[in-house]
Design an enzyme around this catalytic site. Structure first.
Site, mmCIF file in Angstrom:
data_model
loop_
_atom_site.group_PDB
_atom_site.id
_atom_site.type_symbol
_atom_site.label_atom_id
_atom_site.label_comp_id
_atom_site.label_asym_id
_atom_site.label_seq_id
_atom_site.Cartn_x
_atom_site.Cartn_y
_atom_site.Cartn_z
ATOM 1 N N ASN A 164 -17.712 0.665 4.564
ATOM 2 C CA ASN A 164 -16.331 0.282 4.872
ATOM 3 C C ASN A 164 -15.841 0.838 6.206
ATOM 4 O O ASN A 164 -14.989 0.246 6.858
ATOM 5 C CB ASN A 164 -15.387 0.703 3.745
ATOM 6 C CG ASN A 164 -15.635 2.100 3.249
ATOM 7 O OD1 ASN A 164 -16.734 2.407 2.782
ATOM 8 N ND2 ASN A 164 -14.639 2.953 3.339
ATOM 9 N N GLN A 194 -17.449 -4.603 0.693
ATOM 10 C CA GLN A 194 -17.240 -4.962 2.101
ATOM 11 C C GLN A 194 -18.172 -6.071 2.577
ATOM 12 O O GLN A 194 -18.126 -6.433 3.753
ATOM 13 C CB GLN A 194 -17.403 -3.721 2.998
ATOM 14 C CG GLN A 194 -16.334 -2.669 2.797
ATOM 15 C CD GLN A 194 -14.935 -3.118 3.262
ATOM 16 O OE1 GLN A 194 -14.781 -4.126 3.949
ATOM 17 N NE2 GLN A 194 -13.922 -2.366 2.873
ATOM 18 N N SER A 225 -14.115 -6.857 -4.893
ATOM 19 C CA SER A 225 -12.680 -6.812 -5.114
ATOM 20 C C SER A 225 -11.992 -7.996 -4.452
ATOM 21 O O SER A 225 -12.396 -8.419 -3.360
ATOM 22 C CB SER A 225 -12.195 -5.515 -4.449
ATOM 23 O OG SER A 225 -10.873 -5.264 -4.768
ATOM 24 N N GLY A 226 -10.928 -8.498 -5.075
ATOM 25 C CA GLY A 226 -10.234 -9.663 -4.520
ATOM 26 C C GLY A 226 -9.520 -9.405 -3.213
ATOM 27 O O GLY A 226 -9.537 -10.238 -2.302
ATOM 28 N N HIS A 227 -8.907 -8.237 -3.094
ATOM 29 C CA HIS A 227 -8.005 -8.055 -1.952
ATOM 30 C C HIS A 227 -8.713 -7.852 -0.621
ATOM 31 O O HIS A 227 -8.062 -7.817 0.422
ATOM 32 C CB HIS A 227 -6.988 -6.936 -2.233
ATOM 33 C CG HIS A 227 -7.516 -5.547 -2.181
ATOM 34 N ND1 HIS A 227 -7.278 -4.712 -1.117
ATOM 35 C CD2 HIS A 227 -8.264 -4.838 -3.043
ATOM 36 C CE1 HIS A 227 -7.847 -3.550 -1.350
ATOM 37 N NE2 HIS A 227 -8.453 -3.593 -2.513
ATOM 38 N N THR A 263 -5.895 -8.591 -22.080
ATOM 39 C CA THR A 263 -5.646 -10.011 -21.788
ATOM 40 C C THR A 263 -6.017 -10.320 -20.333
ATOM 41 O O THR A 263 -5.640 -9.575 -19.426
ATOM 42 C CB THR A 263 -4.156 -10.333 -22.048
ATOM 43 O OG1 THR A 263 -3.883 -9.977 -23.401
ATOM 44 C CG2 THR A 263 -3.853 -11.804 -21.824
ATOM 45 N N CYS A 351 -6.022 11.481 6.414
ATOM 46 C CA CYS A 351 -4.915 12.342 6.819
ATOM 47 C C CYS A 351 -4.529 13.227 5.633
ATOM 48 O O CYS A 351 -4.074 12.731 4.611
ATOM 49 C CB CYS A 351 -3.738 11.488 7.250
ATOM 50 S SG CYS A 351 -2.447 12.474 8.000
HETATM 51 N N1 PLP Z 1 -15.837 0.227 -2.233
HETATM 52 C C1 PLP Z 1 -15.701 0.003 -0.913
HETATM 53 C C2 PLP Z 1 -16.925 -0.048 -0.059
HETATM 54 C C3 PLP Z 1 -14.437 -0.158 -0.360
HETATM 55 O O1 PLP Z 1 -14.314 -0.388 0.947
HETATM 56 C C4 PLP Z 1 -13.310 -0.103 -1.215
HETATM 57 C C5 PLP Z 1 -11.943 -0.207 -0.648
HETATM 58 O O2 PLP Z 1 -11.710 0.100 0.517
HETATM 59 C C6 PLP Z 1 -13.502 0.120 -2.571
HETATM 60 C C7 PLP Z 1 -14.780 0.273 -3.048
HETATM 61 C C8 PLP Z 1 -12.343 0.186 -3.521
HETATM 62 O O3 PLP Z 1 -11.763 -1.080 -3.639
HETATM 63 P P1 PLP Z 1 -10.480 -1.325 -4.549
HETATM 64 O O4 PLP Z 1 -9.317 -1.002 -3.702
HETATM 65 O O5 PLP Z 1 -10.535 -2.769 -4.902
HETATM 66 O O6 PLP Z 1 -10.599 -0.458 -5.723
#
Ligand code: PLP
Length: 419
Positions: A164, A194, A225-227, A263, A351
């Site tokens: 990431n 990622q 992850s969706g976001h 659910t 930080c």
């Molecule tokens: N794993 C990696 C490599 C990520 O970059 C992130 C989020 O930055 C996560 C896991 C965690 O994702 P989530 O916010 O969907 O829990």
């Protein structure tokens, strides 16, 4: 454009590894499931049954987009952190229950905290965890990895696909194959948060070479992850290959075949499937566009700012990520001025109590002390434009010069960092 607003100020958003804007098509696809199709898919009347079929379709879409053989190998979760927790803890417990000697967990030093902290917790519970190191480019130490894979003792391997912070890609095909060749009972988990949509991933394809081409047939579990892919926050998925021993992780109702009760989050599941469909339409073209912009940003920064290093430059990287270390400047000051200039970027350094703690990823890469604090991550998305990259570049050049002019770490006469 990915301009974002806060009060009346416009921001250029280049922090897409942190989260992404929801795609308009995803929002549109989800809308009916908030407004009219709000049934519980477990209920026994016609509209709810129709909704349950939509849920099945979405699951089948997610499975197809990842090359999974069966839709029931997809478990919807709330985020990648939940998927990682469930995968690692669930597989470790299942292995130990059958054979207490199978107590080892193998991971790397550069994982996201959603893996590292889970491993540390397992250590407290009695697991033997080995954290594999990386070289200066962020590439995994293969010899150390192979030594760590002790047959009969290793329960789980959990290794990320793309980092990431730096975007550096690990050769998952090869790592998973080596694990299975050592001991086919080792469960191989991959955090692909990622890489999903940015790199090819096919869970049914077998690698014919060591090139990272997404042949993930030896991967047993995969999180995302969706976001991070233009779907909402609050939805994730865990792929679990049929036959993989893993304990259920949320006890209650029968949802997700009894493995994760609760659910189903229907609108977001529909959104997740839509996001994968969208990306699949033009994944290669989008990746090529992001890579061209990222490479241009990288080349301009290298040409115009002295004493910068691109972390992971010589390793394979995701097309959207650029991590630069700037010598002789305070990281906090740069981040603050970038924000004032209306550009959202981030630092791998966390930080804590007002000062920047060095990033564990860059520390593992042995990035020199003088550059550890001044590292910045630019992460692009399908919506990033050339004009945004240009504006961010100009802001960065300007901000670094300003910060160095008054920095106690920079010698303005010689134009070099103070050792
Ligand atoms: N794993 C990696 C490599 C990520 O970059 C992130 C989020 O930055 C996560 C896991 C965690 O994702 P989530 O916010 O969907 O829990």
């Amino acid at each position: 454009m990915t301009e974002t607003t806060q009060t009346d100020k416009k921001f250029i958003y280049l922090d897409n590894n942190a989260t992404t804007a929801i795609a308009p098509e995803v929002l549109e696809a989800m809308r009916p499931y908030f407004e009219t199709e709000y049934w519980n898919p477990s209920s026994m009347y016609a509209p709810a049954e129709a909704l349950a079929r939509k849920l099945d379709e979405a699951r089948a879409t997610v499975a197809r987009r990842l090359g999974a053989a069966y839709p029931d190998e997809i478990i919807f979760t709330s985020c990648a952190s939940e998927s990682n927790n469930a995968a690692i803890v669930g597989a470790w417990k299942a292995a130990r229950r059958v054979d207490p000697k199978r107590n080892r967990v193998i991971t790397t030093k550069v994982e996201h905290p959603a893996v590292l902290e889970v491993c540390r917790q397992l250590e407290r519970e009695g697991a033997e965890v080995e954290y594999i190191g990386v070289d200066a480019q962020g590439r995994i130490d293969l010899r150390e990895y192979v030594r760590a894979l002790r047959p009969g003792e290793t329960a789980v391997v959990s290794i990320m696909h793309a980092n990431n912070e730096t975007g550096v890609i690990f050769p998952i095909e090869k790592l998973a194959r080596l694990a299975k060749q050592t001991d086919e009972k080792i469960v191989f988990h991959c955090d692909a948060t990622q890489s999903v949509t940015k790199l090819p991933i096919n869970l049914s394809r077998t690698a014919t070479s060591d090139e990272p081409v997404g042949a993930f047939a030896n991967v047993d579990m995969l999180s995302f992850s969706g976001h991070k892919i233009h779907a909402p926050k609050g939805i994730g998925a865990l792929y679990v290959r049929r036959g993989t021993p893993v304990e259920r992780f949320l006890i209650g109702g029968h949802q997700e075949r009894g493995r994760r009760a609760g659910t189903e989050n229907v609108p977001y599941i529909i959104g997740l499937a839509k996001a994968l469909d969208l990306e699949a339409e033009d994944r290669e073209a989008t990746a090529a566009r992001m890579e061209r912009m990222r490479d241009r940003l990288q080349a301009e920064i290298e040409a115009r700012i002295p004493w910068v290093v691109v972390n992971g430059k010589d390793a394979p990287r995701t097309p959207n990520t650029l991590n630069v270390a700037v010598y002789g400047a305070e990281g906090e000051a740069i981040l603050m001025l970038m924000s004032e200039a209306g550009v959202c970027v981030s630092s791998g350094s966390a930080c804590t109590s007002g000062s920047l703690e060095p990033s564990h990823v860059l520390s593992a890469m042995k990035v020199p002390e003088g550059a550890l604090q001044g590292n910045f991550r630019f992460s692009l998305s399908r919506y990033t434009t050339d004009a945004e990259v240009d504006a961010a570049l100009e802001a960065f050049v300007d901000v670094v010069a300003k910060v160095r002019a008054t920095s106690s770490k920079w010698n303005n006469v010689k134009g070099e960092p103070i050792a």
